[in-house]
Enzyme design. Sequence first.
Site, PDB file in Angstrom:
ATOM      1  N   HIS A  40       0.842  -1.200   0.000  1.00 35.74           N
ATOM      2  CA  HIS A  40       0.000   0.000   0.000  1.00 35.74           C
ATOM      3  C   HIS A  40       0.881   1.257   0.000  1.00 35.74           C
ATOM      4  O   HIS A  40       0.653   2.195  -0.767  1.00 35.74           O
ATOM      5  CB  HIS A  40      -0.911   0.011   1.233  1.00 35.74           C
ATOM      6  CG  HIS A  40      -1.899  -1.122   1.250  1.00 35.74           C
ATOM      7  ND1 HIS A  40      -3.252  -0.936   1.318  1.00 35.74           N
ATOM      8  CD2 HIS A  40      -1.721  -2.463   1.208  1.00 35.74           C
ATOM      9  CE1 HIS A  40      -3.872  -2.106   1.320  1.00 35.74           C
ATOM     10  NE2 HIS A  40      -2.948  -3.059   1.254  1.00 35.74           N
ATOM     11  N   ASP A 140      -6.262   5.473   2.047  1.00 34.03           N
ATOM     12  CA  ASP A 140      -6.347   4.088   1.616  1.00 34.03           C
ATOM     13  C   ASP A 140      -7.818   3.690   1.570  1.00 34.03           C
ATOM     14  O   ASP A 140      -8.574   4.009   2.495  1.00 34.03           O
ATOM     15  CB  ASP A 140      -5.593   3.216   2.637  1.00 34.03           C
ATOM     16  CG  ASP A 140      -5.183   1.892   2.051  1.00 34.03           C
ATOM     17  OD1 ASP A 140      -6.074   1.179   1.556  1.00 34.03           O
ATOM     18  OD2 ASP A 140      -3.984   1.570   2.088  1.00 34.03           O
TER      19      ASP A 140
END
Length: 499
Positions: A40, A140
Amino acid sequence: MNYKLHRKGNQNQTEKLTFDIEMEKDPPHVLIFPIPALGHVNSMLKLAELLSVDGIKVTFLNSEYNHDRLVRHTDVCSRYTQRLPGFQFKTITDGLPMDHPRTGDRSADVLHSVKSVTPPLLKEMLLNEIKPPVKCIISDGIMSSAIDVARDLGIPIIYFRTIGACALWAYYSLGEVIDAGELPIKGTEDMDRQIKNVPGMETYLRCRDLPSFCRADDPMDKTLQLFMSETRSTPRADGLILNTFEDLEGPILSQIRSICPNIYTIGPLNAHLKARVPENTSLKPSNSFWEVDRSCISWLNEQPLQSVIYVSFGSITMLSREQLLEFWHGLMNSNKRFLWVIRPDSILGKDGENQIPEELVEATKERGYMVGWVPQEEVLAHEAVAMFLTHNGWNSTLESTVAGVPMLCWPYFADQQVNSRFVGEVWKIGIDMKDVCDRKVVEKMVNELMMERKDEFKKSSSEMADSARKSVNEGGSSYCNLDRLINDISLMSSRAHSC
Ligand code: UDP
Protein backbone atom coordinates in the site's frame (compact mmCIF):
# COMPACT_ATOMS: atom_id res chain seq x y z
CA MET A 1 6.44 26.41 -6.90
CA ASN A 2 7.35 24.25 -9.86
CA TYR A 3 4.01 23.48 -11.42
CA LYS A 4 4.65 22.41 -15.00
CA LEU A 5 2.39 23.19 -17.92
CA HIS A 6 2.75 19.84 -19.62
CA ARG A 7 -0.81 18.63 -19.32
CA LYS A 8 -2.78 18.48 -22.54
CA GLY A 9 -5.76 16.65 -23.87
CA ASN A 10 -9.28 16.54 -22.58
CA GLN A 11 -9.42 19.99 -21.02
CA ASN A 12 -10.90 23.19 -22.21
CA GLN A 13 -8.13 25.78 -22.52
CA THR A 14 -9.85 28.55 -20.53
CA GLU A 15 -10.63 26.25 -17.63
CA LYS A 16 -7.04 25.00 -17.76
CA LEU A 17 -5.58 28.50 -17.65
CA THR A 18 -7.74 29.48 -14.64
CA PHE A 19 -6.68 26.32 -12.89
CA ASP A 20 -3.01 26.94 -13.62
CA ILE A 21 -3.21 30.49 -12.31
CA GLU A 22 -4.91 29.25 -9.12
CA MET A 23 -2.20 26.63 -8.71
CA GLU A 24 0.46 29.33 -9.04
CA LYS A 25 -1.18 31.30 -6.22
CA ASP A 26 -2.03 28.64 -3.73
CA PRO A 27 -1.11 25.01 -4.38
CA PRO A 28 -3.60 22.55 -2.92
CA HIS A 29 -2.41 20.64 0.12
CA VAL A 30 -3.19 16.92 0.04
CA LEU A 31 -2.81 14.40 2.85
CA ILE A 32 -1.98 10.89 1.60
CA PHE A 33 -2.63 8.14 4.12
CA PRO A 34 -1.95 4.44 3.35
CA ILE A 35 -2.60 1.58 5.76
CA PRO A 36 0.75 0.35 7.08
CA ALA A 37 1.67 -2.42 4.62
CA LEU A 38 4.48 -2.16 2.08
CA GLY A 39 2.31 -2.88 -0.97
CA HIS A 40 0.00 0.00 0.00
CA VAL A 41 2.79 2.43 0.97
CA ASN A 42 4.62 1.60 -2.24
CA SER A 43 1.87 2.56 -4.67
CA MET A 44 0.69 5.54 -2.63
CA LEU A 45 4.24 6.93 -2.54
CA LYS A 46 4.32 6.72 -6.33
CA LEU A 47 1.09 8.69 -6.54
CA ALA A 48 2.47 11.19 -4.01
CA GLU A 49 5.51 11.76 -6.21
CA LEU A 50 3.39 12.24 -9.34
CA LEU A 51 1.21 14.82 -7.59
CA SER A 52 4.17 16.54 -6.03
CA VAL A 53 6.11 17.03 -9.28
CA ASP A 54 2.96 18.64 -10.64
CA GLY A 55 3.07 21.29 -7.92
CA ILE A 56 0.67 19.87 -5.35
CA LYS A 57 1.79 20.11 -1.73
CA VAL A 58 1.80 16.61 -0.22
CA THR A 59 1.87 15.41 3.38
CA PHE A 60 2.46 11.64 3.47
CA LEU A 61 1.28 9.96 6.67
CA ASN A 62 3.23 6.79 7.46
CA SER A 63 3.07 4.51 10.46
CA GLU A 64 5.99 5.12 12.83
CA TYR A 65 7.12 1.51 12.44
CA ASN A 66 7.14 1.54 8.63
CA HIS A 67 8.66 4.98 8.34
CA ASP A 68 11.54 3.90 10.50
CA ARG A 69 12.16 0.93 8.18
CA LEU A 70 11.99 3.07 5.05
CA VAL A 71 14.43 5.58 6.51
CA ARG A 72 16.83 2.77 7.45
CA HIS A 73 16.77 0.93 4.13
CA THR A 74 16.07 3.52 1.43
CA ASP A 75 16.76 7.13 0.54
CA VAL A 76 13.16 8.32 1.16
CA CYS A 77 14.27 11.53 2.84
CA SER A 78 16.50 12.76 0.03
CA ARG A 79 14.21 11.42 -2.67
CA TYR A 80 11.03 13.05 -1.39
CA THR A 81 11.56 15.67 1.31
CA GLN A 82 14.74 17.21 -0.13
CA ARG A 83 13.97 16.79 -3.82
CA LEU A 84 10.30 17.76 -3.95
CA PRO A 85 9.30 21.22 -2.72
CA GLY A 86 6.24 21.08 -0.47
CA PHE A 87 6.61 17.37 0.35
CA GLN A 88 6.64 16.31 3.98
CA PHE A 89 6.33 13.06 5.93
CA LYS A 90 4.34 12.77 9.16
CA THR A 91 4.01 9.66 11.27
CA ILE A 92 1.24 8.06 13.30
CA THR A 93 1.13 4.93 15.47
CA ASP A 94 -0.41 1.73 14.06
CA GLY A 95 -1.39 0.82 17.62
CA LEU A 96 0.75 -2.35 17.75
CA PRO A 97 3.80 -2.94 19.96
CA MET A 98 7.12 -2.44 18.15
CA ASP A 99 8.00 -6.16 18.45
CA HIS A 100 4.81 -7.32 16.67
CA PRO A 101 6.01 -9.15 13.50
CA ARG A 102 3.43 -7.56 11.10
CA THR A 103 3.88 -10.54 8.73
CA GLY A 104 1.18 -12.05 6.51
CA ASP A 105 0.03 -14.57 9.10
CA ARG A 106 -0.72 -11.64 11.48
CA SER A 107 -1.87 -8.99 8.99
CA ALA A 108 -5.46 -8.93 10.29
CA ASP A 109 -4.02 -7.59 13.59
CA VAL A 110 -2.69 -4.57 11.69
CA LEU A 111 -6.05 -3.80 10.06
CA HIS A 112 -8.06 -4.19 13.25
CA SER A 113 -5.57 -2.13 15.24
CA VAL A 114 -5.42 0.73 12.72
CA LYS A 115 -9.19 0.82 12.56
CA SER A 116 -9.49 1.20 16.32
CA VAL A 117 -6.68 3.72 17.07
CA THR A 118 -6.57 5.96 14.01
CA PRO A 119 -9.73 8.11 13.85
CA PRO A 120 -9.19 10.43 16.88
CA LEU A 121 -5.46 10.75 16.15
CA LEU A 122 -6.08 11.62 12.51
CA LYS A 123 -8.65 14.23 13.45
CA GLU A 124 -6.32 15.80 16.00
CA MET A 125 -3.46 15.94 13.48
CA LEU A 126 -5.65 17.55 10.85
CA LEU A 127 -6.94 20.13 13.30
CA ASN A 128 -3.74 21.05 15.10
CA GLU A 129 -0.59 19.54 13.68
CA ILE A 130 -0.47 19.48 9.90
CA LYS A 131 0.15 22.91 8.38
CA PRO A 132 -0.96 24.55 6.16
CA PRO A 133 -4.51 23.17 6.41
CA VAL A 134 -5.16 20.06 4.36
CA LYS A 135 -7.63 20.71 1.53
CA CYS A 136 -8.05 17.17 0.23
CA ILE A 137 -7.42 13.72 1.71
CA ILE A 138 -6.40 10.70 -0.34
CA SER A 139 -6.83 7.79 2.02
CA ASP A 140 -6.35 4.09 1.62
CA GLY A 141 -9.62 2.66 0.34
CA ILE A 142 -9.84 0.26 3.22
CA MET A 143 -10.15 2.90 5.91
CA SER A 144 -13.72 4.13 6.04
CA SER A 145 -13.03 5.90 9.35
CA ALA A 146 -11.02 8.43 7.31
CA ILE A 147 -14.23 9.30 5.44
CA ASP A 148 -15.98 10.01 8.76
CA VAL A 149 -13.12 12.26 9.88
CA ALA A 150 -13.06 14.08 6.53
CA ARG A 151 -16.82 14.64 6.58
CA ASP A 152 -16.62 15.97 10.16
CA LEU A 153 -14.00 18.49 9.12
CA GLY A 154 -15.52 19.38 5.74
CA ILE A 155 -12.51 18.13 3.75
CA PRO A 156 -13.06 16.31 0.43
CA ILE A 157 -11.77 12.75 0.41
CA ILE A 158 -10.72 10.50 -2.47
CA TYR A 159 -10.14 6.82 -1.91
CA PHE A 160 -7.10 5.01 -3.30
CA ARG A 161 -7.73 1.26 -3.35
CA THR A 162 -4.37 -0.38 -3.94
CA ILE A 163 -5.76 -3.71 -5.18
CA GLY A 164 -6.92 -4.40 -8.74
CA ALA A 165 -10.43 -3.65 -9.98
CA CYS A 166 -11.06 -7.40 -10.29
CA ALA A 167 -10.47 -8.03 -6.58
CA LEU A 168 -12.24 -4.86 -5.50
CA TRP A 169 -15.35 -5.91 -7.41
CA ALA A 170 -15.24 -9.43 -5.96
CA TYR A 171 -14.96 -7.94 -2.42
CA TYR A 172 -17.81 -5.56 -3.15
CA SER A 173 -20.10 -8.34 -4.35
CA LEU A 174 -19.59 -10.67 -1.37
CA GLY A 175 -22.86 -9.59 0.29
CA GLU A 176 -24.79 -10.92 -2.71
CA VAL A 177 -22.64 -14.06 -2.83
CA ILE A 178 -23.52 -14.78 0.83
CA ASP A 179 -27.21 -13.87 0.40
CA ALA A 180 -27.45 -16.28 -2.52
CA GLY A 181 -26.05 -19.10 -0.35
CA GLU A 182 -22.81 -19.42 -2.37
CA LEU A 183 -20.83 -18.86 0.85
CA PRO A 184 -19.73 -20.24 3.26
CA ILE A 185 -17.74 -22.96 1.52
CA LYS A 186 -18.65 -26.30 3.12
CA GLY A 187 -15.68 -28.26 4.48
CA THR A 188 -15.40 -31.04 1.91
CA GLU A 189 -16.97 -29.49 -1.14
CA ASP A 190 -15.60 -29.02 -4.63
CA MET A 191 -13.58 -25.80 -4.75
CA ASP A 192 -14.13 -25.65 -8.51
CA ARG A 193 -17.83 -24.84 -8.04
CA GLN A 194 -18.71 -21.78 -10.15
CA ILE A 195 -19.66 -18.57 -8.32
CA LYS A 196 -22.60 -16.85 -10.03
CA ASN A 197 -23.12 -13.72 -7.99
CA VAL A 198 -20.16 -11.55 -8.88
CA PRO A 199 -21.53 -9.69 -11.90
CA GLY A 200 -19.28 -9.98 -14.94
CA MET A 201 -17.34 -12.97 -13.56
CA GLU A 202 -20.05 -15.64 -13.83
CA THR A 203 -18.22 -17.72 -16.41
CA TYR A 204 -14.83 -18.06 -14.77
CA LEU A 205 -14.89 -17.35 -11.03
CA ARG A 206 -14.76 -20.48 -8.85
CA CYS A 207 -14.89 -20.95 -5.09
CA ARG A 208 -11.12 -21.22 -4.97
CA ASP A 209 -10.75 -17.86 -6.75
CA LEU A 210 -12.65 -15.91 -4.11
CA PRO A 211 -10.50 -13.78 -1.77
CA SER A 212 -8.82 -16.01 0.82
CA PHE A 213 -10.86 -14.72 3.77
CA CYS A 214 -13.98 -16.25 2.10
CA ARG A 215 -12.67 -19.64 3.22
CA ALA A 216 -13.89 -18.88 6.77
CA ASP A 217 -16.56 -21.33 8.03
CA ASP A 218 -18.71 -18.54 9.34
CA PRO A 219 -19.94 -15.67 7.13
CA MET A 220 -19.85 -13.49 10.28
CA ASP A 221 -16.07 -14.04 10.56
CA LYS A 222 -14.47 -10.81 11.80
CA THR A 223 -11.97 -10.41 8.95
CA LEU A 224 -14.46 -11.31 6.21
CA GLN A 225 -16.92 -8.81 7.65
CA LEU A 226 -14.21 -6.14 7.94
CA PHE A 227 -13.22 -6.42 4.26
CA MET A 228 -16.86 -6.51 3.17
CA SER A 229 -17.98 -3.49 5.15
CA GLU A 230 -14.89 -1.44 4.31
CA THR A 231 -15.34 -2.14 0.61
CA ARG A 232 -19.04 -1.31 0.77
CA SER A 233 -18.09 2.18 1.96
CA THR A 234 -16.24 2.95 -1.30
CA PRO A 235 -19.09 4.93 -2.92
CA ARG A 236 -19.13 7.33 0.08
CA ALA A 237 -15.81 8.85 -1.02
CA ASP A 238 -15.72 11.71 -3.54
CA GLY A 239 -13.77 9.60 -6.00
CA LEU A 240 -11.80 6.38 -6.37
CA ILE A 241 -8.23 6.07 -7.60
CA LEU A 242 -7.13 2.67 -8.93
CA ASN A 243 -3.66 1.50 -9.88
CA THR A 244 -4.80 -0.20 -13.06
CA PHE A 245 -5.46 0.66 -16.71
CA GLU A 246 -8.54 0.52 -18.89
CA ASP A 247 -7.23 -2.02 -21.41
CA LEU A 248 -6.51 -4.47 -18.60
CA GLU A 249 -9.71 -4.26 -16.57
CA GLY A 250 -12.25 -2.35 -18.72
CA PRO A 251 -15.23 -4.74 -18.32
CA ILE A 252 -14.84 -4.95 -14.53
CA LEU A 253 -14.32 -1.19 -14.29
CA SER A 254 -17.69 -0.74 -16.04
CA GLN A 255 -19.27 -2.80 -13.26
CA ILE A 256 -17.62 -0.69 -10.56
CA ARG A 257 -18.70 2.53 -12.28
CA SER A 258 -22.31 1.49 -11.72
CA ILE A 259 -21.84 2.09 -7.98
CA CYS A 260 -18.96 4.55 -8.05
CA PRO A 261 -18.94 6.70 -11.20
CA ASN A 262 -15.93 8.89 -10.44
CA ILE A 263 -13.00 6.53 -10.99
CA TYR A 264 -9.44 7.56 -11.82
CA THR A 265 -7.54 4.64 -13.36
CA ILE A 266 -3.95 5.92 -13.38
CA GLY A 267 -1.80 2.79 -13.48
CA PRO A 268 0.47 1.03 -13.78
CA LEU A 269 1.95 3.61 -11.43
CA ASN A 270 5.52 2.35 -11.73
CA ALA A 271 5.40 2.89 -15.51
CA HIS A 272 3.48 6.14 -15.15
CA LEU A 273 6.15 7.57 -12.88
CA LYS A 274 8.88 6.65 -15.35
CA ALA A 275 6.91 8.17 -18.25
CA ARG A 276 6.22 11.50 -16.52
CA VAL A 277 9.36 11.83 -14.43
CA PRO A 278 12.18 10.38 -16.53
CA GLU A 279 14.82 11.12 -13.85
CA ASN A 280 13.01 8.47 -11.84
CA THR A 281 14.73 5.66 -13.70
CA SER A 282 18.06 6.67 -12.17
CA LEU A 283 16.80 6.96 -8.57
CA LYS A 284 17.11 4.14 -6.07
CA PRO A 285 13.85 2.27 -5.34
CA SER A 286 12.10 3.56 -2.24
CA ASN A 287 9.80 0.61 -1.61
CA SER A 288 12.06 -1.50 0.58
CA PHE A 289 11.61 -2.57 4.15
CA TRP A 290 14.88 -4.54 3.82
CA GLU A 291 18.33 -3.74 2.50
CA VAL A 292 18.42 -4.20 -1.29
CA ASP A 293 21.04 -6.75 -2.34
CA ARG A 294 22.33 -5.59 -5.73
CA SER A 295 24.59 -8.60 -6.16
CA CYS A 296 21.59 -10.25 -7.85
CA ILE A 297 22.04 -7.89 -10.82
CA SER A 298 25.67 -8.95 -11.26
CA TRP A 299 24.51 -12.57 -11.09
CA LEU A 300 21.78 -11.92 -13.69
CA ASN A 301 24.32 -10.21 -15.96
CA GLU A 302 26.16 -13.54 -16.16
CA GLN A 303 23.11 -15.56 -17.21
CA PRO A 304 21.97 -16.27 -20.80
CA LEU A 305 19.08 -14.31 -22.31
CA GLN A 306 15.61 -15.38 -21.17
CA SER A 307 16.91 -18.19 -19.02
CA VAL A 308 16.04 -17.27 -15.42
CA ILE A 309 12.96 -17.88 -13.27
CA TYR A 310 12.53 -14.95 -10.88
CA VAL A 311 10.90 -16.16 -7.64
CA SER A 312 9.43 -13.80 -5.04
CA PHE A 313 6.39 -13.87 -2.80
CA GLY A 314 6.38 -10.19 -1.82
CA SER A 315 6.84 -8.47 1.50
CA ILE A 316 4.60 -10.42 3.89
CA THR A 317 3.95 -13.95 2.56
CA MET A 318 5.12 -16.73 4.87
CA LEU A 319 6.27 -20.17 3.69
CA SER A 320 6.33 -23.38 5.72
CA ARG A 321 9.50 -25.46 5.56
CA GLU A 322 7.58 -28.09 3.53
CA GLN A 323 6.46 -25.51 0.98
CA LEU A 324 9.98 -24.12 0.71
CA LEU A 325 11.26 -27.61 -0.09
CA GLU A 326 8.54 -28.36 -2.65
CA PHE A 327 9.32 -25.15 -4.53
CA TRP A 328 13.04 -25.76 -4.32
CA HIS A 329 12.86 -29.33 -5.66
CA GLY A 330 10.44 -28.24 -8.39
CA LEU A 331 12.80 -25.48 -9.51
CA MET A 332 15.88 -27.70 -9.36
CA ASN A 333 14.14 -30.55 -11.23
CA SER A 334 13.07 -28.16 -13.98
CA ASN A 335 16.77 -27.75 -14.80
CA LYS A 336 16.30 -24.00 -15.16
CA ARG A 337 18.23 -21.18 -13.51
CA PHE A 338 16.48 -19.23 -10.79
CA LEU A 339 16.82 -16.10 -8.67
CA TRP A 340 14.84 -16.51 -5.44
CA VAL A 341 14.03 -13.78 -2.89
CA ILE A 342 13.80 -15.24 0.60
CA ARG A 343 13.24 -12.47 3.14
CA PRO A 344 14.83 -12.93 6.57
CA ASP A 345 11.36 -13.35 8.13
CA SER A 346 9.63 -15.42 5.46
CA ILE A 347 9.98 -19.00 6.73
CA LEU A 348 7.58 -20.20 9.42
CA GLY A 349 8.91 -22.02 12.48
CA LYS A 350 10.99 -21.54 15.59
CA ASP A 351 14.54 -22.17 16.75
CA GLY A 352 16.43 -22.57 13.50
CA GLU A 353 13.54 -24.14 11.57
CA ASN A 354 12.89 -20.71 10.10
CA GLN A 355 16.29 -20.65 8.35
CA ILE A 356 17.05 -21.85 4.85
CA PRO A 357 18.63 -25.31 5.32
CA GLU A 358 22.39 -25.06 4.71
CA GLU A 359 22.52 -28.04 2.30
CA LEU A 360 19.85 -26.33 0.20
CA VAL A 361 21.87 -23.10 0.02
CA GLU A 362 24.91 -25.09 -1.12
CA ALA A 363 23.05 -27.14 -3.74
CA THR A 364 21.38 -24.01 -5.11
CA LYS A 365 24.72 -22.52 -6.14
CA GLU A 366 24.77 -24.88 -9.10
CA ARG A 367 22.31 -22.77 -11.06
CA GLY A 368 20.40 -20.61 -8.61
CA TYR A 369 20.89 -17.52 -6.49
CA MET A 370 19.11 -16.69 -3.22
CA VAL A 371 18.88 -13.17 -1.82
CA GLY A 372 17.01 -11.34 0.95
CA TRP A 373 15.56 -8.50 -1.12
CA VAL A 374 16.08 -7.31 -4.72
CA PRO A 375 15.29 -4.21 -6.78
CA GLN A 376 12.29 -6.01 -8.27
CA GLU A 377 11.39 -3.69 -11.13
CA GLU A 378 14.99 -3.77 -12.35
CA VAL A 379 15.06 -7.56 -12.05
CA LEU A 380 11.83 -7.97 -14.02
CA ALA A 381 13.19 -5.69 -16.74
CA HIS A 382 16.44 -7.66 -17.00
CA GLU A 383 16.92 -9.49 -20.29
CA ALA A 384 17.95 -12.71 -18.52
CA VAL A 385 14.56 -13.08 -16.81
CA ALA A 386 12.10 -15.38 -18.57
CA MET A 387 9.27 -15.82 -16.06
CA PHE A 388 8.11 -14.83 -12.59
CA LEU A 389 6.97 -17.28 -9.91
CA THR A 390 4.84 -14.88 -7.86
CA HIS A 391 2.27 -14.64 -5.07
CA ASN A 392 0.36 -12.13 -7.22
CA GLY A 393 0.35 -9.19 -4.86
CA TRP A 394 -1.15 -6.43 -6.99
CA ASN A 395 2.11 -4.47 -7.30
CA SER A 396 4.04 -7.55 -8.39
CA THR A 397 1.30 -8.52 -10.85
CA LEU A 398 1.37 -5.08 -12.46
CA GLU A 399 5.16 -4.85 -12.46
CA SER A 400 5.36 -8.19 -14.26
CA THR A 401 2.65 -7.11 -16.70
CA VAL A 402 4.53 -3.90 -17.57
CA ALA A 403 7.76 -5.86 -18.06
CA GLY A 404 6.01 -8.41 -20.30
CA VAL A 405 7.14 -11.30 -18.10
CA PRO A 406 4.76 -14.31 -17.96
CA MET A 407 3.74 -15.44 -14.47
CA LEU A 408 3.45 -18.71 -12.61
CA CYS A 409 0.95 -17.81 -9.91
CA TRP A 410 0.91 -19.10 -6.36
CA PRO A 411 -1.42 -16.72 -4.48
CA TYR A 412 -1.06 -16.55 -0.72
CA PHE A 413 -3.98 -14.51 0.57
CA ALA A 414 -6.59 -11.72 0.26
CA ASP A 415 -6.91 -10.30 -3.28
CA GLN A 416 -4.19 -12.58 -4.67
CA GLN A 417 -6.59 -15.50 -5.28
CA VAL A 418 -8.64 -13.27 -7.60
CA ASN A 419 -5.61 -11.72 -9.30
CA SER A 420 -4.11 -15.08 -10.21
CA ARG A 421 -7.39 -16.23 -11.79
CA PHE A 422 -7.39 -13.14 -13.98
CA VAL A 423 -3.74 -13.66 -14.95
CA GLY A 424 -4.43 -17.26 -15.98
CA GLU A 425 -7.97 -17.24 -17.34
CA VAL A 426 -8.80 -13.70 -18.43
CA TRP A 427 -5.56 -12.02 -19.50
CA LYS A 428 -3.82 -15.29 -20.34
CA ILE A 429 -0.39 -14.00 -19.37
CA GLY A 430 0.46 -16.82 -17.00
CA ILE A 431 -0.63 -20.05 -15.32
CA ASP A 432 -2.50 -20.24 -12.02
CA MET A 433 -1.13 -22.91 -9.67
CA LYS A 434 -3.20 -21.90 -6.64
CA ASP A 435 -3.84 -24.32 -3.77
CA VAL A 436 -1.12 -26.70 -4.95
CA CYS A 437 2.43 -26.77 -3.71
CA ASP A 438 3.99 -29.86 -5.19
CA ARG A 439 7.42 -30.25 -6.76
CA LYS A 440 6.08 -32.18 -9.77
CA VAL A 441 3.48 -29.50 -10.53
CA VAL A 442 6.05 -26.71 -10.18
CA GLU A 443 8.37 -28.51 -12.59
CA LYS A 444 5.57 -29.21 -15.08
CA MET A 445 4.27 -25.65 -15.07
CA VAL A 446 7.72 -24.11 -15.38
CA ASN A 447 8.27 -26.27 -18.44
CA GLU A 448 4.92 -25.28 -19.86
CA LEU A 449 5.73 -21.57 -19.50
CA MET A 450 9.36 -21.71 -20.61
CA MET A 451 9.25 -24.44 -23.24
CA GLU A 452 6.00 -25.97 -24.47
CA ARG A 453 3.84 -22.82 -24.56
CA LYS A 454 6.66 -20.29 -24.47
CA ASP A 455 5.74 -18.43 -27.69
CA GLU A 456 2.09 -18.18 -26.78
CA PHE A 457 2.87 -16.61 -23.38
CA LYS A 458 5.57 -14.39 -24.77
CA LYS A 459 3.13 -12.98 -27.32
CA SER A 460 0.25 -12.34 -24.90
CA SER A 461 2.57 -10.82 -22.28
CA SER A 462 4.28 -8.49 -24.79
CA GLU A 463 0.93 -7.30 -26.10
CA MET A 464 -0.31 -6.51 -22.59
CA ALA A 465 2.95 -4.74 -21.78
CA ASP A 466 2.47 -2.55 -24.87
CA SER A 467 -1.04 -1.63 -23.77
CA ALA A 468 0.24 -0.79 -20.30
CA ARG A 469 2.90 1.52 -21.70
CA LYS A 470 0.45 3.21 -24.09
CA SER A 471 -1.93 3.96 -21.22
CA VAL A 472 0.67 6.03 -19.36
CA ASN A 473 2.11 7.87 -22.35
CA GLU A 474 0.74 11.28 -23.33
CA GLY A 475 -2.84 10.88 -24.53
CA GLY A 476 -3.24 7.41 -22.98
CA SER A 477 -6.15 6.63 -20.63
CA SER A 478 -4.11 6.64 -17.40
CA TYR A 479 -2.23 9.77 -18.46
CA CYS A 480 -5.48 11.67 -19.10
CA ASN A 481 -7.02 10.36 -15.88
CA LEU A 482 -4.11 11.61 -13.82
CA ASP A 483 -4.55 15.06 -15.40
CA ARG A 484 -8.22 14.93 -14.49
CA LEU A 485 -7.37 13.89 -10.92
CA ILE A 486 -4.94 16.80 -10.52
CA ASN A 487 -7.53 19.20 -11.88
CA ASP A 488 -10.26 17.80 -9.60
CA ILE A 489 -8.02 17.99 -6.53
CA SER A 490 -7.56 21.67 -7.21
CA LEU A 491 -11.27 22.29 -7.71
CA MET A 492 -12.20 20.25 -4.60
CA SER A 493 -9.54 22.05 -2.56
CA SER A 494 -10.92 25.43 -3.47
CA ARG A 495 -14.27 24.32 -2.05
CA ALA A 496 -12.90 22.71 1.14
CA HIS A 497 -13.43 24.29 4.58
CA SER A 498 -10.39 25.42 6.49
CA CYS A 499 -9.87 23.46 9.70
N1 UDP B 1 9.66 -6.02 -3.87
C1 UDP B 1 10.95 -5.57 -4.03
N2 UDP B 1 11.96 -6.46 -3.82
C2 UDP B 1 11.76 -7.75 -3.48
C3 UDP B 1 10.43 -8.20 -3.35
C4 UDP B 1 9.41 -7.31 -3.55
O1 UDP B 1 11.18 -4.41 -4.35
O2 UDP B 1 12.74 -8.48 -3.29
C5 UDP B 1 8.57 -5.05 -4.06
C6 UDP B 1 7.82 -5.32 -5.33
O3 UDP B 1 8.46 -4.66 -6.41
C7 UDP B 1 6.43 -4.79 -5.03
C8 UDP B 1 6.33 -4.91 -3.51
O4 UDP B 1 7.62 -5.19 -3.02
O5 UDP B 1 6.35 -3.43 -5.40
C9 UDP B 1 5.41 -6.04 -3.08
O6 UDP B 1 4.10 -5.64 -3.25
P1 UDP B 1 2.97 -6.64 -3.69
O7 UDP B 1 1.71 -5.85 -3.80
O8 UDP B 1 3.35 -7.38 -4.90
O9 UDP B 1 2.91 -7.71 -2.54
P2 UDP B 1 2.80 -7.60 -0.94
O10 UDP B 1 4.16 -7.39 -0.43
O11 UDP B 1 1.86 -6.46 -0.63
O12 UDP B 1 2.25 -8.93 -0.55
